[in-house]
Enzyme design. Sequence first.
Site, PDB file in Angstrom:
ATOM      1  N   GLU A  46       9.274  -8.080  -3.291  1.00  0.00           N
ATOM      2  CA  GLU A  46       9.196  -9.226  -2.793  1.00  0.00           C
ATOM      3  C   GLU A  46      10.235  -9.469  -1.534  1.00  0.00           C
ATOM      4  O   GLU A  46      10.775 -10.317  -1.199  1.00  0.00           O
ATOM      5  CB  GLU A  46       9.416 -10.570  -3.462  1.00  0.00           C
ATOM      6  CG  GLU A  46       8.266 -10.948  -4.499  1.00  0.00           C
ATOM      7  CD  GLU A  46       8.367 -12.449  -5.179  1.00  0.00           C
ATOM      8  OE1 GLU A  46       8.668 -13.252  -4.668  1.00  0.00           O
ATOM      9  OE2 GLU A  46       7.710 -12.470  -6.228  1.00  0.00           O
ATOM     10  N   GLY A  47      10.305  -8.045  -1.051  1.00  0.00           N
ATOM     11  CA  GLY A  47      11.201  -8.016   0.172  1.00  0.00           C
ATOM     12  C   GLY A  47      12.857  -7.314  -0.448  1.00  0.00           C
ATOM     13  O   GLY A  47      13.507  -7.929  -1.002  1.00  0.00           O
ATOM     14  N   THR A  48      12.862  -6.211   0.073  1.00  0.00           N
ATOM     15  CA  THR A  48      14.188  -5.369  -0.630  1.00  0.00           C
ATOM     16  C   THR A  48      15.139  -6.109   0.060  1.00  0.00           C
ATOM     17  O   THR A  48      15.185  -6.743   1.070  1.00  0.00           O
ATOM     18  CB  THR A  48      14.007  -3.961   0.094  1.00  0.00           C
ATOM     19  OG1 THR A  48      14.174  -3.747   1.407  1.00  0.00           O
ATOM     20  CG2 THR A  48      12.957  -3.210  -0.495  1.00  0.00           C
ATOM     21  N   ASN A  49      16.264  -6.153  -0.729  1.00  0.00           N
ATOM     22  CA  ASN A  49      17.450  -6.712  -0.071  1.00  0.00           C
ATOM     23  C   ASN A  49      17.911  -6.090   1.329  1.00  0.00           C
ATOM     24  O   ASN A  49      18.646  -6.790   2.067  1.00  0.00           O
ATOM     25  CB  ASN A  49      18.524  -6.683  -1.199  1.00  0.00           C
ATOM     26  CG  ASN A  49      18.263  -7.485  -2.381  1.00  0.00           C
ATOM     27  OD1 ASN A  49      17.178  -8.106  -2.588  1.00  0.00           O
ATOM     28  ND2 ASN A  49      19.300  -7.490  -3.180  1.00  0.00           N
TER      29      ASN A  49
ATOM     30  N   GLN B 191      22.412  -1.245  12.633  1.00  0.00           N
ATOM     31  CA  GLN B 191      22.255  -2.046  11.196  1.00  0.00           C
ATOM     32  C   GLN B 191      23.464  -1.915  10.606  1.00  0.00           C
ATOM     33  O   GLN B 191      23.854  -2.852   9.674  1.00  0.00           O
ATOM     34  CB  GLN B 191      21.336  -1.104  10.492  1.00  0.00           C
ATOM     35  CG  GLN B 191      19.819  -1.251  10.840  1.00  0.00           C
ATOM     36  CD  GLN B 191      18.800  -0.464  10.026  1.00  0.00           C
ATOM     37  OE1 GLN B 191      19.358  -0.096   8.952  1.00  0.00           O
ATOM     38  NE2 GLN B 191      17.540  -0.324  10.493  1.00  0.00           N
TER      39      GLN B 191
ATOM     40  N   SER C  98       2.684   1.421   3.541  1.00  0.00           N
ATOM     41  CA  SER C  98       3.216   0.274   3.772  1.00  0.00           C
ATOM     42  C   SER C  98       4.106  -0.443   2.910  1.00  0.00           C
ATOM     43  O   SER C  98       3.392  -0.994   1.820  1.00  0.00           O
ATOM     44  CB  SER C  98       2.228  -0.688   4.460  1.00  0.00           C
ATOM     45  OG  SER C  98       1.517  -1.238   3.583  1.00  0.00           O
TER      46      SER C  98
ATOM     47  N   GLU D 190       0.656  -1.140  -0.038  1.00  0.00           N
ATOM     48  CA  GLU D 190      -0.086   0.122  -0.081  1.00  0.00           C
ATOM     49  C   GLU D 190       0.818   1.231  -0.088  1.00  0.00           C
ATOM     50  O   GLU D 190       2.166   1.169   0.191  1.00  0.00           O
ATOM     51  CB  GLU D 190      -1.147   0.097   1.253  1.00  0.00           C
ATOM     52  CG  GLU D 190      -1.927  -1.177   1.156  1.00  0.00           C
ATOM     53  CD  GLU D 190      -2.842  -0.947   2.564  1.00  0.00           C
ATOM     54  OE1 GLU D 190      -2.687  -0.103   3.064  1.00  0.00           O
ATOM     55  OE2 GLU D 190      -3.580  -2.021   2.604  1.00  0.00           O
ATOM     56  N   PRO D 191       0.364   2.445  -0.163  1.00  0.00           N
ATOM     57  CA  PRO D 191       0.992   3.702  -0.385  1.00  0.00           C
ATOM     58  C   PRO D 191       1.767   3.930   0.934  1.00  0.00           C
ATOM     59  O   PRO D 191       3.065   4.356   1.116  1.00  0.00           O
ATOM     60  CB  PRO D 191      -0.058   4.858  -0.597  1.00  0.00           C
ATOM     61  CG  PRO D 191      -0.957   3.830  -1.368  1.00  0.00           C
ATOM     62  CD  PRO D 191      -1.097   2.555  -0.531  1.00  0.00           C
TER      63      PRO D 191
END
Length: 631
Positions: A439-442, A539, A198, A195-196
């Site tokens: 499908e999931g950013t690296n 991170q 999320s 969604e915009p």
Amino acid sequence: MFRVARIVIQQQVKCETIPIRSLKMSAVASAQAQVAEKPRAKGATQEDYSFVMNLFRGQIEARQVFPYPNVLNEEQRDTLQMLIDPCEKFFSEVNNPSKNDTIEKVDEPSLNGLWELGAFSLQVPQELGGLGLSNTQYARLVEIVGANDLGVGITLGAHQSIGFKGILLFGTPEQKAKYLPRVCNKEFAAFCLTEPSSGSDAGSIKTRAELSPDGKHFILNGSKIWISNGGMAEIMTVFAQTPVQDPKTGKTVDKVTAFIVERAFGGVTNGPPEKKMGIKCSNTAEVYYDNVKIPIENVLGGVGNGFKVAMNILNNGRFGMAAALSGTMKTCIKKAVDFANQRKQFGQVITNFGGIQEKIAKMAMLHYVTESMAYMISGNMDSGSQHYHLEAAISKCFASEAAWYVCDEAIQIMGGMGFMKETGLERIMRDLRIFRIFEGTNDILRLFVALTGIQYAGAHLKELQNAFKHPTANLGLIFEEASKRVVRKVGLSSPPSMDQYVHNDLLQAASELAKSIDSFGESIEMVLIKYGKSIVNEQYILNRLANATFDIYSSAVALSRASAALRAGGESAQHERQMAEAWTLEATQRVAANLKIVSSGRNLDNFTKMSSIAKNVFKAEGVVQLNPLKL
């Protein structure tokens, strides 16, 4: 006497389970799904046969990596071979990737041909209209698609790898009987999550579904963006917030639920196709839901279980991306080699130049590792493994980055010709860029791998800590753990599980990898002691631990496949041995460098400087105004 004992007793480290959600990890990347976990006793660590998961404990869990999987029986091989030839013929004679790219859709002859081939229903059971292929068979055909047209690959993947995959995984018998024959018969499917507001944080979706007063329907309202097949799909897996009663408090809370939504329900519309950098022939559109009445029997996987459904769908399909991109890499390498074999400069073909040889060798190794990962994971899945989620995430990241590098180097080798549209590489490069994002950013998947592994190691260290409170009752656990680590630490022997699985010609490479695994385990312990639960905020460290994990796993996979090749003999065996050795050598050097950064205060001080620089740029809303140059 024992290093682990000293750590636990002297430091009294608190190794609580690290709350991965506290990082707002995405539904796309988070660990929770991988854990359709069985209930376990409080304080106990669940057995996990994942090779990657156990790296974080400095241990070698070999059973999913060695020997290299060989899971197809004779009938499956024959079936696959019957499908390979018509698939390759279709892409050479019918599908035109340049045309698809120009008209920004898959042309009708190609779409019809794909439906006739059964390409949209590869894993649907035969009794419901599909081909009933295994994951390994699926991977082989997807590799052909990736070698020819990634835009078509996304159209196919959005339909079956994620679009109706939830029905295959979580559907009731009634849902499967109703919908699977339809998705095999020219009704497109789509996966509707983003969604915009999320993207990676899927838990923040706004789309809602409320139970109707008569209790027979959910009423769906909201919108989704960047939905592959969104303008064509008749059947959609849609995720929405639903009110659910918390069994502990009795209060009503919002939880994500998955629904099977038909366009025919009414109230489902979509925007125009998005204009994109690449994969232009893949239909991408916004989808809108306005008071859509969904029968309660179309809840998928249970009310409030949508997060788990989404995670399992994505985890289950990621290996296919590695398979497709291994095909893409093969195409890029072929174009570069054909050019290099003909191109003469300074009186000789450029294949004689060391710089070109180094490029081609690295491209070949990246392809080898990517392809090996794809079939390793598909083989694990076909063998019934439930412990492949970290490996699948690694394969997605590795493949998408390796394919980009290989395409870029192919263009470089071809020089100006590589930049020209007619070679096809500029289209491939545009198509490839999205794979590091969707499908999931690296970036998120790296954090997922690192935090999930650290959580597993932390829970185990806490279990060991508890054992020291009652040492006489837990001597087995204490001595087992201590012996695993101390024997390696003092050099009495190499880790036993490595030598017995690799071919004798690869023992030296395996020994170097085993040392990296031991060093990695030590670094994880150090991180747990130093940071505890606050590691979720580091991170800079997590990314380097993830990179080290990628290098260790990729090396183990390469050594496993090369060992199988050496045992079987054949013309490629020595070539595979050289690639596995060369890759492992470079990978273990990178592991050592990353672990040094993790443990070095000087490097962390440099990250503090980098953080400050970035904040200055954010504050300036762009490049900071510098003092004028005196030219």
